[in-house]
Design an enzyme around this catalytic site. Structure first.
Site, short mmCIF file in Angstrom:
data_model
loop_
_atom_site.label_atom_id
_atom_site.label_comp_id
_atom_site.label_asym_id
_atom_site.label_seq_id
_atom_site.Cartn_x
_atom_site.Cartn_y
_atom_site.Cartn_z
N MET A 67 0.84 -1.21 0.00
CA MET A 67 0.00 0.00 0.00
C MET A 67 0.87 1.26 0.00
O MET A 67 0.80 2.08 0.91
CB MET A 67 -0.92 -0.05 1.22
CG MET A 67 -2.11 0.87 1.18
SD MET A 67 -3.17 0.61 -0.24
CE MET A 67 -4.79 0.89 0.49
N GLY A 68 1.71 1.39 -1.02
CA GLY A 68 2.52 2.61 -1.17
C GLY A 68 1.80 3.62 -2.05
O GLY A 68 0.57 3.67 -2.05
N ARG A 69 2.59 4.40 -2.78
CA ARG A 69 2.00 5.47 -3.62
C ARG A 69 1.02 4.89 -4.64
O ARG A 69 -0.13 5.34 -4.73
CB ARG A 69 3.13 6.22 -4.36
CG ARG A 69 3.95 7.13 -3.48
CD ARG A 69 5.16 7.64 -4.23
NE ARG A 69 6.08 6.56 -4.49
CZ ARG A 69 7.29 6.45 -3.93
NH1 ARG A 69 7.74 7.38 -3.14
NH2 ARG A 69 8.06 5.42 -4.22
N ILE A 70 1.46 3.88 -5.42
CA ILE A 70 0.59 3.37 -6.49
C ILE A 70 -0.56 2.55 -5.89
O ILE A 70 -1.72 2.71 -6.30
CB ILE A 70 1.41 2.55 -7.52
CG1 ILE A 70 2.43 3.47 -8.20
CG2 ILE A 70 0.49 1.91 -8.56
CD1 ILE A 70 3.48 2.75 -9.04
N GLU A 127 11.16 -10.82 -18.28
CA GLU A 127 10.89 -9.81 -19.29
C GLU A 127 12.12 -9.56 -20.18
O GLU A 127 13.21 -9.42 -19.63
CB GLU A 127 10.56 -8.52 -18.50
CG GLU A 127 9.51 -7.69 -19.11
CD GLU A 127 9.06 -6.61 -18.14
OE1 GLU A 127 8.42 -6.93 -17.14
OE2 GLU A 127 9.37 -5.44 -18.40
N HIS A 179 4.55 -3.91 -20.47
CA HIS A 179 5.15 -3.00 -19.47
C HIS A 179 4.94 -1.53 -19.85
O HIS A 179 5.90 -0.79 -20.12
CB HIS A 179 6.64 -3.32 -19.26
CG HIS A 179 7.16 -2.83 -17.94
ND1 HIS A 179 8.20 -3.41 -17.27
CD2 HIS A 179 6.76 -1.80 -17.15
CE1 HIS A 179 8.44 -2.78 -16.14
NE2 HIS A 179 7.57 -1.77 -16.04
N THR A 184 1.06 -5.14 -11.96
CA THR A 184 1.69 -4.01 -12.67
C THR A 184 2.97 -3.59 -11.96
O THR A 184 3.45 -2.50 -12.16
CB THR A 184 0.75 -2.78 -12.78
OG1 THR A 184 0.40 -2.35 -11.46
CG2 THR A 184 -0.50 -3.07 -13.57
N ARG A 198 6.40 -5.81 -10.68
CA ARG A 198 7.54 -6.45 -11.34
C ARG A 198 7.23 -7.93 -11.47
O ARG A 198 6.70 -8.55 -10.52
CB ARG A 198 8.82 -6.29 -10.50
CG ARG A 198 9.46 -4.91 -10.54
CD ARG A 198 10.07 -4.58 -11.91
NE ARG A 198 10.71 -3.28 -11.92
CZ ARG A 198 10.11 -2.13 -12.24
NH1 ARG A 198 8.84 -2.12 -12.61
NH2 ARG A 198 10.79 -1.00 -12.24
P1 NAP Z 1 6.20 2.67 -2.88
O1 NAP Z 1 5.47 3.96 -2.66
O2 NAP Z 1 7.55 2.50 -2.30
O3 NAP Z 1 5.24 1.50 -2.45
C1 NAP Z 1 5.64 0.18 -2.29
C2 NAP Z 1 4.90 -0.41 -1.10
O4 NAP Z 1 5.22 -1.79 -1.02
C3 NAP Z 1 5.28 0.23 0.22
O5 NAP Z 1 4.13 0.77 0.78
C4 NAP Z 1 5.83 -0.93 1.06
O6 NAP Z 1 5.26 -0.99 2.36
C5 NAP Z 1 5.28 -2.15 0.37
N1 NAP Z 1 6.14 -3.30 0.57
C6 NAP Z 1 7.48 -3.41 0.47
N2 NAP Z 1 7.89 -4.65 0.77
C7 NAP Z 1 6.76 -5.34 1.08
C8 NAP Z 1 6.53 -6.69 1.49
N3 NAP Z 1 7.54 -7.54 1.63
N4 NAP Z 1 5.24 -7.06 1.73
C9 NAP Z 1 4.22 -6.19 1.59
N5 NAP Z 1 4.40 -4.90 1.21
C10 NAP Z 1 5.66 -4.49 0.96
O7 NAP Z 1 6.40 2.44 -4.46
P2 NAP Z 1 5.42 2.88 -5.66
O8 NAP Z 1 5.83 4.21 -6.17
O9 NAP Z 1 4.01 2.66 -5.25
O10 NAP Z 1 5.88 1.81 -6.75
C11 NAP Z 1 5.72 0.43 -6.49
C12 NAP Z 1 6.34 -0.40 -7.58
O11 NAP Z 1 5.59 -0.31 -8.78
C13 NAP Z 1 7.76 0.00 -8.02
O12 NAP Z 1 8.73 -0.53 -7.15
C14 NAP Z 1 7.87 -0.58 -9.41
O13 NAP Z 1 8.40 -1.87 -9.34
C15 NAP Z 1 6.41 -0.68 -9.87
N6 NAP Z 1 6.08 0.20 -11.02
C16 NAP Z 1 5.68 -0.38 -12.19
C17 NAP Z 1 5.31 0.43 -13.25
C18 NAP Z 1 4.89 -0.16 -14.56
O14 NAP Z 1 5.19 0.41 -15.59
N7 NAP Z 1 4.18 -1.27 -14.58
C19 NAP Z 1 5.33 1.83 -13.13
C20 NAP Z 1 5.73 2.36 -11.92
C21 NAP Z 1 6.09 1.54 -10.87
P3 NAP Z 1 5.59 -0.06 3.61
O15 NAP Z 1 5.24 1.32 3.17
O16 NAP Z 1 4.73 -0.59 4.65
O17 NAP Z 1 7.07 -0.22 3.84
C1 GLV Z 2 8.37 1.30 -14.07
O1 GLV Z 2 8.19 0.13 -14.14
C2 GLV Z 2 9.03 2.00 -13.01
O2 GLV Z 2 9.50 1.34 -12.06
O3 GLV Z 2 9.11 3.24 -13.09
#
Ligand code: NAP
Ligand code: GLV
Ligand code: GLV
Length: 319
Positions: A154-157, A262, A280, A231, A233
């Site tokens: 439950m982070g930003r996305i 990938e 992706h 969406t 990894r």
């Molecule tokens: P974020 O704000 O850091 O959110 C990630 C969340 O995952 C955090 O809230 C963290 O929890 C939680 N987490 C970490 N380890 C965990 C575990 N072992 N079990 C349960 N929860 C866990 O990151 P974001 O900006 O939302 O981005 C998330 C991911 O999306 C990126 O790392 C990237 O891989 C992916 N992404 C993909 C695309 C695409 O093109 N498909 C685009 C952008 C991003 P806590 O806050 O409690 O520590």
């Molecule tokens: C996309 O997958 C990103 O991590 O920005």
């Protein structure tokens, strides 16, 4: 003398112009992913590296960058970079969080709706000239409105995906390392989330803890009518276990933007109708990619100017 930067692939303007005002810029001239050895050859004289999530920046690459003062990743995820080695060398690793949150959450919703309402299958059917008129049993899918959405990470996305669920009157449950005390969403264990959710959407970063977080056992805990959406990894899911779960109807379907190896895709997935496969494209909007490129350029410039970057994956190197 301007510092040197190596950019592993052309990025959208105006970021390249911005980089050229501050750096001597060397760019991969081809529109393709460089292999590791090409990056190793290119970086011995570079002060900065601007790279993509498709570049493997491991210890051999970082070691080759003898003068490297910053690694700026054109992504929020940074599992492609050996953070330990970079940190040991006091090299900041910068990332592009926040600005891609909405685009990625929107795409997650595109997958939720596409798989539940069989949009891709129906489109293919229509194009093939098979639509002979409205029919009571044509492409029956699963309801979205009023169902339970489970957010893993439950982070930003994750939070942006949950926010959109309000419009669909969904119950939202989530699991994360910490309880976010979010109103309208209930913090539960991963097992409980898998058991109660109609849609399980993955948003954790890829780490040693989250690799294969979703495997055979987890698919067996899910409802037979549930959908998995990924969406984040690919390696967060065991793709062979997913293939088996989809083929044997352990779950109803999946929507994927990312893959374990990938750009390779487990071959059996391509033959299934109960999976939607995207290449992706989570952050792939003109507006978002333009902003990401500017941010990645500004991050590299900030570090070399001794200023704070917008975002850094290893903040301990700045203290
Ligand atoms: P974020 O704000 O850091 O959110 C990630 C969340 O995952 C955090 O809230 C963290 O929890 C939680 N987490 C970490 N380890 C965990 C575990 N072992 N079990 C349960 N929860 C866990 O990151 P974001 O900006 O939302 O981005 C998330 C991911 O999306 C990126 O790392 C990237 O891989 C992916 N992404 C993909 C695309 C695409 O093109 N498909 C685009 C952008 C991003 P806590 O806050 O409690 O520590
Ligand atoms: C996309 O997958 C990103 O991590 O920005
Ligand atoms: C469908 O088109 C309906 O009118 O119910």
């Amino acid at each position: 003398m301007k510092p040197n930067i190596f950019v592993t692939r052309m990025l959208p303007e105006p970021s390249m112009t911005k980089l050229k005002t501050y750096f001597n810029v060397t760019i991969n001239p081809d529109d393709r992913v460089l292999d590791k050895h090409e990056i190793i050859e290119a970086i011995p004289n570079q002060d900065a590296l601007l790279c993509l999530l498709t570049d493997t920046i491991d210890n051999t690459v970082i070691d080759a960058g003898k003068k490297l003062k910053v690694i700026s990743n054109y992504a929020v995820g940074f599992n492609n970079i050996d953070i330990k080695t970079a940190t040991a060398r006091h090299i900041p690793v910068c990332i592009t969080p926040g600005i891609l949150t909405n685009a990625t959450a929107d795409l997650t919703w595109a997958l939720i709706l596409a798989i539940a309402r069989r949009v891709v299958e129906s489109d293919k059917f229509t194009r093939e000239g098979l639509f002979n008129g409205w029919a009571p049993n044509l492409f029956l899918g699963g309801d979205v409105t009023g169902k339970t959405l489970g957010i893993v990470g439950m982070g930003r996305i994750g939070q942006a995906v949950a926010k959109r669920a309000m419009g669909f009157e969904m119950k939202v449950v989530y699991t994360s390392r910490t309880d976010k005390k979010i109103s309208n969403a209930q913090f539960v264990s991963l097992n409980e989330l898998l058991e109660v959710s109609d849609f399980v959407s993955l948003h954790t970063p890829l780490t040693s803890e989250t690799k294969h977080l979703i495997d055979t056992d987890q698919f067996h805990r899910m409802k037979k009518t549930a959908y998995l959406i990924n969406t984040t990894r690919g390696p967060v899911v065991n793709e062979l276990a997913l293939l088996d779960a989809l083929k044997t109807n352990i779950i109803a379907g999946a929507g994927l933007d990312v893959y374990e190896k990938e750009p390779l895709i487990t071959p059996g997935l391509l033959a299934l109708d109960n999976v939607v496969l995207l290449p992706h494209i989570g952050s792939a909007t003109v507006e978002t990619r333009t902003k990401m490129a500017i941010l990645a350029a500004e991050n590299a410039i900030a570090i070399l100017q001794g200023q704070k970057p917008h975002a850094i994956a290893n903040p301990e190197v700045l203290t």
